[in-house]
Design a protein around this motif. Structure first.
Motif, PDB file in Angstrom:
ATOM      1  N   ASP A 190       0.821  -1.202   0.000  1.00 31.60           N
ATOM      2  CA  ASP A 190       0.000   0.000   0.000  1.00 31.60           C
ATOM      3  C   ASP A 190       0.862   1.263   0.000  1.00 31.60           C
ATOM      4  O   ASP A 190       0.431   2.324   0.463  1.00 31.60           O
ATOM      5  CB  ASP A 190      -0.948  -0.006   1.202  1.00 31.60           C
ATOM      6  CG  ASP A 190      -2.213   0.805   0.931  1.00 31.60           C
ATOM      7  OD1 ASP A 190      -2.437   1.191  -0.237  1.00 31.60           O
ATOM      8  OD2 ASP A 190      -2.967   1.059   1.887  1.00 31.60           O
ATOM      9  N   SER A 204      -0.479   4.447  -1.210  1.00 30.83           N
ATOM     10  CA  SER A 204      -1.359   5.260  -0.371  1.00 30.83           C
ATOM     11  C   SER A 204      -0.521   5.967   0.694  1.00 30.83           C
ATOM     12  O   SER A 204      -0.633   7.172   0.887  1.00 30.83           O
ATOM     13  CB  SER A 204      -2.427   4.374   0.267  1.00 30.83           C
ATOM     14  OG  SER A 204      -3.402   5.170   0.892  1.00 30.83           O
ATOM     15  N   LEU A 205       0.343   5.212   1.380  1.00 29.73           N
ATOM     16  CA  LEU A 205       1.291   5.792   2.344  1.00 29.73           C
ATOM     17  C   LEU A 205       2.577   4.985   2.274  1.00 29.73           C
ATOM     18  O   LEU A 205       2.571   3.792   2.605  1.00 29.73           O
ATOM     19  CB  LEU A 205       0.734   5.740   3.778  1.00 29.73           C
ATOM     20  CG  LEU A 205       1.710   6.203   4.876  1.00 29.73           C
ATOM     21  CD1 LEU A 205       2.052   7.681   4.736  1.00 29.73           C
ATOM     22  CD2 LEU A 205       1.124   5.929   6.273  1.00 29.73           C
ATOM     23  N   GLY A 206       3.645   5.601   1.844  1.00 25.71           N
ATOM     24  CA  GLY A 206       4.938   4.925   1.747  1.00 25.71           C
ATOM     25  C   GLY A 206       5.431   4.462   3.101  1.00 25.71           C
ATOM     26  O   GLY A 206       5.068   5.031   4.140  1.00 25.71           O
ATOM     27  N   ALA A 207       6.254   3.417   3.107  1.00 19.40           N
ATOM     28  CA  ALA A 207       6.797   2.862   4.349  1.00 19.40           C
ATOM     29  C   ALA A 207       7.770   3.842   4.993  1.00 19.40           C
ATOM     30  O   ALA A 207       8.267   4.781   4.357  1.00 19.40           O
ATOM     31  CB  ALA A 207       7.483   1.538   4.052  1.00 19.40           C
ATOM     32  N   TYR A 241       4.053  11.645   0.000  1.00 24.14           N
ATOM     33  CA  TYR A 241       3.851  10.579   1.000  1.00 24.14           C
ATOM     34  C   TYR A 241       3.535   9.209   0.413  1.00 24.14           C
ATOM     35  O   TYR A 241       3.268   8.283   1.166  1.00 24.14           O
ATOM     36  CB  TYR A 241       2.789  10.987   2.019  1.00 24.14           C
ATOM     37  CG  TYR A 241       1.410  11.315   1.481  1.00 24.14           C
ATOM     38  CD1 TYR A 241       0.524  10.317   1.120  1.00 24.14           C
ATOM     39  CD2 TYR A 241       0.987  12.635   1.358  1.00 24.14           C
ATOM     40  CE1 TYR A 241      -0.745  10.620   0.645  1.00 24.14           C
ATOM     41  CE2 TYR A 241      -0.272  12.952   0.896  1.00 24.14           C
ATOM     42  CZ  TYR A 241      -1.139  11.943   0.543  1.00 24.14           C
ATOM     43  OH  TYR A 241      -2.393  12.245   0.073  1.00 24.14           O
TER      44      TYR A 241
END
Lengths: 411, 411
Positions: A33, A36-39, A221
């Motif tokens: 994901d 949607s929001l990078g690690a 992000y």
């Protein structure tokens, strides 16, 4: 039937295998994901702590000079520029994608007086359409947002098109536009183009200047891993920078902000599009995240992204098709971004059940399960395990349990 | 002649003396620049680290629900509301002051069709004037920004005034407007009012609703101590929330953002003015900073702020006047903010020399040395020592050294 060993072999020969160590991925989680929001990059917490405790805490107001906070938007922008085929001095990191898009749309419309249409497509991220609707209504000169099908958008460019506003990669389907061809067609018709790179930057070898791009915005992000709500970025081709008069004319875009003149006079260069005081803590996390890209060839990133997608598609066809999961992402490489999406009437519950099994993808209305590939930290083994668990869930029907149907606030 | 003991006695009887422990002030520094960048709250680093490492790093995308990131702008806004005399549901924390002002101006002008003037004064922070210039030009309906002297602004409100846009406390002189009286005069003329609280919020008992205020913006990084470039805030009186149609119409202000409809439909309430994805890391630092205000009566804050200013003025008159430092801040309490400014042709060098001696104030063009009082952490002894060192510098003439004349990028 393909087994895990082949995926492990692909990981062993992956030239980007080393960058995964730059991310603090939680144990036991397969994270698909990053679109949607990078690690979390391993260095982010320490870098932010340093800025908070030593720079802000100890050096206080003097940090604007001593640690050159004041030029962070341009400095971070220059680092992003390399990843998207822009030159230094063409990108700044600031505000949100929404605000940056509003800035560009409102200023660019003034460069095409008499033309009324902002042209976009129904695969664009709805937020971009909302922003265009707001700007059109605000200008009140008869501007309209025209929304067509993605595959028709090239044919719909005409002499009334002021701005072609497109997202390169469709957030839902993963379908990718041909940036060079569409930019070219828009220019031939006298229109300007704004590209949204939210689902491109950091995951593929975007080449804005090779495509002749005018302007672009994008998110900090997702594949850039800058943290939740990270500052976004904007690109303005050097040839347009002097013509574009900021409508959101704030002091950070002033030629001499600390003279405190009463009249606005835009700075030279892309920095004229800055508005308020830069968000130093957020910019620090984003700046730290960009370290993971140092020395990385974006063509390798694109190659790995496509290979991850190819593997996902191959396995999905082999193991998921019989369970009614339909691949909606185009297979041909030039038309595909860095994700694969599956359609199923129960997609919401399937995604929730999968998360409970440690595989994080996400759901998009009305029936899409979405899996993003972040080449810097997604492994081929991740793909294999994700499909393996998804098949198990489909076979057992466990997604039908009531607990997976309860809608969350953010989906 | 007043001695240090009286200042120490004032600190002993200060009901706010305890809140200083909530801030990590550097050793040996007297910090009188909280009106430019508030000091670091002791809890900020740990709170941000928790959000980065555990929420972002471990819970990743699920944090939007699990840690309720999605409602942070409203939650933090509600905490600010109490400090500025607003009700819960009237304030959100988001974007920068510049962007929030642009949002309010552009939406509010549409509520006064036919009226052309945005009225402001030449004591306003220039950025606010730049934003108004940009919005006026963008709307292109003959809107003009009219800038008059601060003491004339009440008399200049007329039937063509769409918006009265004022900063309550002058960033340079510390002069304070009468919010209630000016709001009232504007309303009597049919105009709307936008107050900028950048130099008020957190330093005095602002009472927006008692003043009948319509809209306001303000800064998170000055007296609210939210960190460099912290998210700003905006206030919209409940009675106006439904009428104000966001021109910067982003998905976070949509009624149902996760339905991903193609058409914008504003949410109910002040949250409709949100645009892009909220900056969670920056909001976390601001949220942590607001803890220092818990249980604090803002009337005590105002009382202490004025007492600090009174002491500064008394000492400045006694010890600095003979060195040519002129007090430019109004003395009468109702017309004074939370700072005292001194005028001197060599103000820039004097401020630099003072910083070298561990007393941090700042310089504002062309000849102002500015000293801000943050009642939560500024002590009466700070004031005494600041004046004492300033007198020593003036007496020795050390500010004339060449090293204090070199201009820095940010002053």
């Amino acid at each position: 039937m393909m087994d895990l060993n082949r995926a492990l072999e692909m990981d062993r020969s992956d030239p980007l295998a080393g960058t995964r160590a730059a991310f603090a991925l939680p144990e036991g989680v397969i994270y698909l994901d990053g679109n949607s929001l990078g690690a979390l990059p391993c260095n982010a917490a320490a870098r932010v702590a340093e800025v908070i405790s030593r720079q802000w805490g100890h050096d206080l107001i003097q940090s604007w000079n001593r640690h050159d906070w004041i030029s962070m938007p341009a400095r971070v922008g220059d680092r992003i520029a390399r990843l998207i085929g822009a030159d230094a001095g063409e990108v700044v990191a600031a505000d949100s994608t929404s605000v940056n898009l509003m800035k560009l749309l409102s200023a660019a419309l003034k460069l095409r007086p008499g033309r009324r249409t902002i042209l976009s497509d129904n695969g664009n991220f709805p937020n971009d359409l909302y922003i265009a609707q707001g700007v059109s209504a605000l200008l009140g000169e008869g501007h309209v947002l025209r929304i067509v099908d993605p595959d028709k958008v090239g044919d719909e460019i005409d002499g009334d098109t002021a701005i072609l506003m497109l997202t390169e990669v469709d957030y839902r389907s993963g379908r990718r536009h041909d940036m060079r061809a569409l930019t070219s067609r828009a220019h031939a018709a006298g229109a300007l183009v704004i590209w949204d790179l939210c689902h491109s930057a950091g995951a593929m070898d975007v080449d804005l200047n090779a495509a002749g791009a005018d302007m672009a915005v994008g998110c900090g992000y997702k594949y850039l891993n800058g943290g939740p709500g990270a500052p976004a970025f904007m690109f303005v081709a050097r040839r347009l920078q002097g013509d574009l008069k900021p409508a959101l004319s704030g002091w950070m875009g002033h030629d001499r902000p600390f003279d405190f003149d009463l009249d606005y006079r835009p700075a030279t260069g892309v920095v004229r599009n800055l508005a308020g005081t830069p968000p130093i803590i957020g910019l620090t996390a984003l700046d730290a995240a960009l370290d993971a890209f140092d020395g990385v060839d974006m063509r390798d990133v694109r190659r790995k992204s496509l290979a991850l997608g190819d593997l996902f598609i191959e396995l999905a066809r082999e193991r998921l098709a019989r369970h009614g999961l339909e691949i909606v992402t185009p297979e041909a490489h030039p038309t595909r971004g860095s994700q694969v999406s599956l359609r199923h009437p129960e997609a919401y519950a399937i995604v929730q059940a999968l998360i409970a099994e440690g595989v994080v993808g996400d759901f998009r209305m009305p029936d899409i399960a979405r899996f993003g590939f972040a080449p810097l930290y997604t492994s081929f083994a991740d793909i294999w395990h994700a499909i393996d668990r998804l098949e198990a869930i489909m076979a057992a029907g466990s997604f039908r349990e009531a607990r997976f149907r309860k809608r969350l606030a953010v989906t």
